[in-house]
Motif scaffolding. Structure first.
Motif, PDB file in Angstrom:
ATOM      1  N   ASN A 119      29.933  21.165 -39.313  1.00  0.00           N
ATOM      2  CA  ASN A 119      29.154  21.781 -38.233  1.00  0.00           C
ATOM      3  C   ASN A 119      28.691  20.786 -37.169  1.00  0.00           C
ATOM      4  OD1 ASN A 119      27.087  20.519 -39.644  1.00  0.00           O
ATOM      5  ND2 ASN A 119      25.830  22.355 -39.870  1.00  0.00           N
ATOM      6  N   GLY A 120      29.191  19.556 -37.209  1.00  0.00           N
ATOM      7  CA  GLY A 120      28.944  18.600 -36.134  1.00  0.00           C
ATOM      8  C   GLY A 120      29.862  18.898 -34.965  1.00  0.00           C
ATOM      9  N   TYR A 121      29.645  18.213 -33.858  1.00  0.00           N
ATOM     10  CA  TYR A 121      30.454  18.476 -32.672  1.00  0.00           C
ATOM     11  C   TYR A 121      30.388  17.315 -31.696  1.00  0.00           C
ATOM     12  CZ  TYR A 121      25.760  20.240 -31.502  1.00  0.00           C
ATOM     13  OH  TYR A 121      24.406  20.383 -31.352  1.00  0.00           O
ATOM     14  N   THR A 122      31.235  17.393 -30.670  1.00  0.00           N
ATOM     15  CA  THR A 122      31.251  16.455 -29.555  1.00  0.00           C
ATOM     16  C   THR A 122      30.705  17.207 -28.351  1.00  0.00           C
ATOM     17  OG1 THR A 122      33.226  15.391 -30.464  1.00  0.00           O
ATOM     18  CG2 THR A 122      32.731  14.973 -28.131  1.00  0.00           C
ATOM     19  N   ILE A 123      29.854  16.562 -27.577  1.00  0.00           N
ATOM     20  CA  ILE A 123      29.297  17.185 -26.372  1.00  0.00           C
ATOM     21  C   ILE A 123      29.862  16.450 -25.163  1.00  0.00           C
ATOM     22  CG2 ILE A 123      27.215  17.848 -25.120  1.00  0.00           C
ATOM     23  CD1 ILE A 123      25.697  17.418 -27.821  1.00  0.00           C
ATOM     24  N   LEU A 124      30.558  17.179 -24.310  1.00  0.00           N
ATOM     25  CA  LEU A 124      31.130  16.590 -23.105  1.00  0.00           C
ATOM     26  C   LEU A 124      30.103  16.590 -21.969  1.00  0.00           C
ATOM     27  CD1 LEU A 124      34.730  18.083 -23.295  1.00  0.00           C
ATOM     28  CD2 LEU A 124      33.880  15.888 -24.137  1.00  0.00           C
ATOM     29  N   GLU A 125      30.498  16.033 -20.857  1.00  0.00           N
ATOM     30  CA  GLU A 125      29.580  15.806 -19.739  1.00  0.00           C
ATOM     31  C   GLU A 125      28.836  17.063 -19.285  1.00  0.00           C
ATOM     32  OE1 GLU A 125      29.696  12.831 -16.062  1.00  0.00           O
ATOM     33  OE2 GLU A 125      31.204  14.408 -15.932  1.00  0.00           O
ATOM     34  N   ASN A 126      29.492  18.177 -19.206  1.00  0.00           N
ATOM     35  CA  ASN A 126      28.847  19.413 -18.737  1.00  0.00           C
ATOM     36  C   ASN A 126      28.261  20.242 -19.873  1.00  0.00           C
ATOM     37  OD1 ASN A 126      29.485  18.718 -16.133  1.00  0.00           O
ATOM     38  ND2 ASN A 126      31.325  19.961 -16.051  1.00  0.00           N
ATOM     39  N   LYS A 127      27.824  19.571 -20.943  1.00  0.00           N
ATOM     40  CA  LYS A 127      27.198  20.190 -22.111  1.00  0.00           C
ATOM     41  C   LYS A 127      28.136  21.117 -22.870  1.00  0.00           C
ATOM     42  CE  LYS A 127      22.597  19.652 -20.229  1.00  0.00           C
ATOM     43  NZ  LYS A 127      21.364  20.254 -19.809  1.00  0.00           N
ATOM     44  N   LYS A 129      30.386  21.997 -25.864  1.00  0.00           N
ATOM     45  CA  LYS A 129      30.430  21.583 -27.263  1.00  0.00           C
ATOM     46  C   LYS A 129      31.822  21.838 -27.839  1.00  0.00           C
ATOM     47  CE  LYS A 129      25.577  22.519 -28.255  1.00  0.00           C
ATOM     48  NZ  LYS A 129      24.645  23.303 -29.084  1.00  0.00           N
ATOM     49  N   ILE A 130      32.379  20.790 -28.427  1.00  0.00           N
ATOM     50  CA  ILE A 130      33.681  20.890 -29.085  1.00  0.00           C
ATOM     51  C   ILE A 130      33.451  20.775 -30.585  1.00  0.00           C
ATOM     52  CG2 ILE A 130      36.019  19.960 -29.248  1.00  0.00           C
ATOM     53  CD1 ILE A 130      35.197  20.934 -26.376  1.00  0.00           C
ATOM     54  N   GLU A 131      33.777  21.817 -31.319  1.00  0.00           N
ATOM     55  CA  GLU A 131      33.553  21.849 -32.767  1.00  0.00           C
ATOM     56  C   GLU A 131      34.478  20.880 -33.501  1.00  0.00           C
ATOM     57  OE1 GLU A 131      34.338  25.902 -33.778  1.00  0.00           O
ATOM     58  OE2 GLU A 131      32.354  26.578 -33.164  1.00  0.00           O
ATOM     59  N   SER A 132      33.972  20.331 -34.594  1.00  0.00           N
ATOM     60  CA  SER A 132      34.767  19.447 -35.458  1.00  0.00           C
ATOM     61  C   SER A 132      35.592  20.304 -36.416  1.00  0.00           C
ATOM     62  CB  SER A 132      33.850  18.529 -36.270  1.00  0.00           C
ATOM     63  OG  SER A 132      33.180  17.643 -35.418  1.00  0.00           O
ATOM     64  N   ILE A 133      36.873  20.400 -36.140  1.00  0.00           N
ATOM     65  CA  ILE A 133      37.796  21.168 -36.982  1.00  0.00           C
ATOM     66  C   ILE A 133      38.954  20.248 -37.331  1.00  0.00           C
ATOM     67  CG2 ILE A 133      39.378  23.140 -37.074  1.00  0.00           C
ATOM     68  CD1 ILE A 133      37.411  24.581 -35.186  1.00  0.00           C
ATOM     69  N   GLU A 134      39.236  20.135 -38.630  1.00  0.00           N
ATOM     70  CA  GLU A 134      40.266  19.192 -39.065  1.00  0.00           C
ATOM     71  C   GLU A 134      41.600  19.441 -38.382  1.00  0.00           C
ATOM     72  OE1 GLU A 134      40.528  19.469 -43.349  1.00  0.00           O
ATOM     73  OE2 GLU A 134      42.093  20.972 -43.217  1.00  0.00           O
ATOM     74  N   ASN A 135      42.291  18.333 -38.088  1.00  0.00           N
ATOM     75  CA  ASN A 135      43.585  18.325 -37.416  1.00  0.00           C
ATOM     76  C   ASN A 135      43.510  18.872 -35.989  1.00  0.00           C
ATOM     77  OD1 ASN A 135      46.281  17.733 -37.064  1.00  0.00           O
ATOM     78  ND2 ASN A 135      47.038  19.313 -38.442  1.00  0.00           N
ATOM     79  N   ARG A 136      42.326  18.810 -35.401  1.00  0.00           N
ATOM     80  CA  ARG A 136      42.129  19.187 -33.995  1.00  0.00           C
ATOM     81  C   ARG A 136      42.111  17.901 -33.179  1.00  0.00           C
ATOM     82  NH1 ARG A 136      37.337  23.037 -31.979  1.00  0.00           N
ATOM     83  NH2 ARG A 136      39.053  24.533 -32.170  1.00  0.00           N
ATOM     84  N   LEU A 137      42.700  17.967 -31.992  1.00  0.00           N
ATOM     85  CA  LEU A 137      42.640  16.841 -31.069  1.00  0.00           C
ATOM     86  C   LEU A 137      41.941  17.293 -29.798  1.00  0.00           C
ATOM     87  CD1 LEU A 137      43.964  13.828 -30.736  1.00  0.00           C
ATOM     88  CD2 LEU A 137      45.155  15.018 -28.888  1.00  0.00           C
ATOM     89  N   LEU A 138      40.997  16.496 -29.350  1.00  0.00           N
ATOM     90  CA  LEU A 138      40.320  16.704 -28.069  1.00  0.00           C
ATOM     91  C   LEU A 138      40.801  15.623 -27.122  1.00  0.00           C
ATOM     92  CD1 LEU A 138      38.094  17.717 -26.087  1.00  0.00           C
ATOM     93  CD2 LEU A 138      36.514  16.168 -27.296  1.00  0.00           C
ATOM     94  N   LEU A 139      41.407  16.012 -26.018  1.00  0.00           N
ATOM     95  CA  LEU A 139      41.785  15.092 -24.947  1.00  0.00           C
ATOM     96  C   LEU A 139      40.753  15.227 -23.837  1.00  0.00           C
ATOM     97  CD1 LEU A 139      45.605  15.829 -24.732  1.00  0.00           C
ATOM     98  CD2 LEU A 139      44.580  13.647 -25.361  1.00  0.00           C
ATOM     99  N   PHE A 140      40.236  14.097 -23.359  1.00  0.00           N
ATOM    100  CA  PHE A 140      39.218  14.136 -22.311  1.00  0.00           C
ATOM    101  C   PHE A 140      39.120  12.774 -21.635  1.00  0.00           C
ATOM    102  CE2 PHE A 140      37.139  12.307 -25.849  1.00  0.00           C
ATOM    103  CZ  PHE A 140      35.978  11.665 -25.437  1.00  0.00           C
ATOM    104  N   ASN A 141      38.357  12.714 -20.562  1.00  0.00           N
ATOM    105  CA  ASN A 141      38.119  11.465 -19.848  1.00  0.00           C
ATOM    106  C   ASN A 141      36.925  10.780 -20.508  1.00  0.00           C
ATOM    107  OD1 ASN A 141      37.427   9.415 -18.110  1.00  0.00           O
ATOM    108  ND2 ASN A 141      37.575  10.662 -16.263  1.00  0.00           N
TER     109      ASN A 141
END
Length: 165
Positions: A119-127, A129-141
């Motif tokens: 249930n953790g996540y990544t928060i990008l610049e504009n708030k 939220k990207i959920e932590s899901i196994e085998n997921r890739l987040l591409l970002f600056n």
């Protein structure tokens, strides 16, 4: 301005993913403690801890896991690596949002590959939220401000952070 990011679920094949996950989550995988997550003057110093495993930096591999994560690197179409690092955020019995930070101050590509669902996540610049899901890739600056969190539903939140051109 709209945040530029892309989420790709089931980023690598199941067999490659299982090998990576089993290796990183093994009890004998070597982790190093850091008492800061984003900035040296973090507000929540008591909660600002995580474990890391440096995989690549300064134009050289630091870890024998480099060969294992090759399917991720190949699929990212990397021209030049800057850094690769695995992160482990331990469950601290409350969800902790870490300080916002930039990985590097210059323009480059960033990717976060999630090892376990939690249930953790990544928060990008504009708030966003990207959920932590196994085998997921987040591409970002990753030269833009973003932050990470701990988790409360698993023992640990684990991902691999890629910085590259």
């Amino acid at each position: 301005m709209k945040e530029q990011y892309k989420i790709i679920d089931n980023f690598i094949d199941k067999v490659s993913f299982k090998h990576i996950k089993d290796f990183i989550l093994a009890e004998n995988f070597q982790w190093f403690l850091s008492k800061k997550i984003a900035n040296k003057n973090e507000k929540n110093r008591d909660n600002a801890l995580y474990f890391y495993h440096l995989i690549y930096k300064d134009n050289a591999p630091y870890s024998n896991i480099m060969k294992l994560i090759h399917p991720i690197i190949k699929k990212l179409d990397v021209k030049a690596l800057i850094r690769i690092k695995a992160n482990l955020y331990p469950n601290q019995n409350k969800l902790i949002v870490h300080e916002r930070h930039r990985d590097y101050p210059f323009k480059h590509k960033g990717a976060i590959f999630y090892i376990n669902t939690n249930n953790g996540y990544t928060i990008l610049e504009n708030k966003i939220k990207i959920e932590s899901i196994e085998n997921r890739l987040l591409l970002f600056n990753s030269s833009k401000k973003h932050s990470s969190t701990s988790c409360t539903d698993k023992k640990r939140r684990v991902n691999i952070n890629f910085n590259f051109f």
